[in-house]
Design a protein around this motif. Structure first.
Motif, short mmCIF file in Angstrom:
data_model
loop_
_atom_site.label_atom_id
_atom_site.label_comp_id
_atom_site.label_asym_id
_atom_site.label_seq_id
_atom_site.Cartn_x
_atom_site.Cartn_y
_atom_site.Cartn_z
N ALA A 108 0.83 -1.35 -0.17
CA ALA A 108 0.36 -0.06 -0.22
C ALA A 108 0.74 1.55 0.19
N SER A 109 2.01 1.01 0.55
CA SER A 109 2.46 2.77 0.62
C SER A 109 3.18 2.31 -0.23
N MET A 110 3.82 1.57 -0.74
CA MET A 110 4.60 1.29 -2.45
C MET A 110 3.69 2.21 -3.69
N THR A 111 2.55 1.85 -3.11
CA THR A 111 1.64 2.10 -4.93
C THR A 111 1.20 3.46 -3.86
N SER A 112 1.14 4.19 -2.47
CA SER A 112 0.79 6.06 -2.82
C SER A 112 2.09 6.47 -3.60
N LEU A 113 3.60 5.70 -2.73
CA LEU A 113 4.53 6.24 -3.49
C LEU A 113 5.17 6.47 -4.38
N ALA A 114 4.10 5.15 -5.08
CA ALA A 114 4.55 5.78 -6.89
C ALA A 114 3.87 6.54 -7.63
N ILE A 115 2.93 6.13 -6.93
CA ILE A 115 1.44 7.65 -7.61
C ILE A 115 2.54 8.52 -7.49
N GLN A 116 2.90 9.74 -6.21
CA GLN A 116 3.54 11.10 -5.57
C GLN A 116 4.68 11.07 -6.77
N LEU A 117 5.62 9.98 -7.06
CA LEU A 117 6.36 9.72 -7.60
C LEU A 117 6.45 10.26 -8.60
N VAL A 118 5.36 9.71 -9.45
CA VAL A 118 4.99 9.90 -11.60
C VAL A 118 4.30 11.32 -11.14
N ARG A 119 3.36 11.28 -10.07
CA ARG A 119 2.86 12.99 -9.91
C ARG A 119 4.09 14.22 -9.50
N LEU A 120 5.45 13.98 -9.10
CA LEU A 120 6.43 14.92 -8.67
C LEU A 120 7.63 15.18 -10.25
N HIS A 121 7.10 13.45 -10.57
CA HIS A 121 8.01 13.50 -12.01
C HIS A 121 7.63 14.61 -13.06
N LEU A 122 6.21 14.15 -12.98
CA LEU A 122 5.61 15.35 -14.04
C LEU A 122 5.66 17.09 -13.80
N GLN A 123 5.45 16.97 -12.43
CA GLN A 123 5.69 18.17 -12.04
C GLN A 123 7.10 19.09 -12.82
N ILE A 124 8.19 18.05 -11.96
CA ILE A 124 9.39 18.58 -12.46
C ILE A 124 10.26 18.72 -13.49
N GLY A 125 9.27 17.85 -14.45
CA GLY A 125 9.58 17.72 -16.08
C GLY A 125 10.30 18.79 -16.70
N GLY A 126 9.34 20.31 -17.17
CA GLY A 126 9.46 21.16 -17.30
C GLY A 126 11.01 22.09 -17.33
N TYR A 127 11.22 21.54 -15.39
CA TYR A 127 12.48 22.07 -15.09
C TYR A 127 13.73 21.57 -15.40
N SER A 128 14.79 22.24 -15.79
CA SER A 128 15.47 21.68 -15.91
C SER A 128 16.87 21.68 -14.49
#
Length: 187
Positions: A108-128
């Motif tokens: 359960a923790s891995m699932t929620s953390l994976a979702i957070q990781l994907v969200r963070l990756h999408l948010q910082i994708g535009g920043y070099s």
């Protein structure tokens, strides 16, 4: 093995007190880190509430009988439960259940953390030059270790019970009173 509802409730209350204390102690580093943030009042209030919760857990550990007496009804309080399960089997069941609980909690923790990781990756994708915080990756690895440890405990609980049995100094096979002479075949 014979036990009563009162005894079972006392054991459950002590287990709940330990789980409560561990859960509260896990949150203390986060509160201490937030003490240096701009809104330290939240962290101070959280520390006071954590200390209160730890005090309650401590009282529940020392005096589980008060809550067990209140929780059990008057008629069933003295009722005796009898089980033909040996202590080693109960220990095996408890370790298996703990292992499954750890595995599910880790998943359960891995699932929620994976979702957070994907969200963070999408948010910082535009920043070099932006990177994912190490805390997220650390939490993800901790959840992975919890899952693997839970699966290992669930699958290896029988061996662990045997090891604990040997460490306590009990013989590997229970001694049988008498010999084969006393065994009579049935017709």
């Amino acid at each position: 093995m014979k036990t009563s509802l009162y005894t079972v409730l006392c054991i459950a209350i002590r287990l709940g007190a330990v789980l409560m204390a561990v859960g509260l102690l896990e949150s203390v580093p986060l509160f201490l880190w937030n003490l240096n943030s701009s809104d330290g009042r939240f962290a101070k209030l959280a520390l006071v509430l954590t200390a209160s919760g730890l005090a309650i857990a401590f009282v529940l550990w020392l005096k589980p009988g008060v809550l067990a007496w209140w929780a059990s009804s008057g008629r069933s309080k003295g009722e005796v439960f009898e089980s033909h399960i040996e202590a080693n089997q109960i220990q095996y069941i408890a370790l298996s259940v703990l292992g499954v609980w750890l595995a599910i909690s880790g998943l359960a923790s891995m699932t929620s953390l994976a979702i957070q990781l994907v969200r963070l990756h999408l948010q910082i994708g535009g920043y070099s030059g932006a990177q994912i915080p190490g805390a997220v990756l650390g939490n993800l690895s901790r959840a992975l270790v919890t899952t693997v440890a839970g699966v290992a405990l669930a699958l290896g609980s029988r061996g662990l019970v045997g090891l604990l049995h040997r460490l306590r100094g009990y013989p590997t096979q229970p001694a049988v009173a008498g010999g084969d002479d006393e065994i009579t075949p049935r017709d």
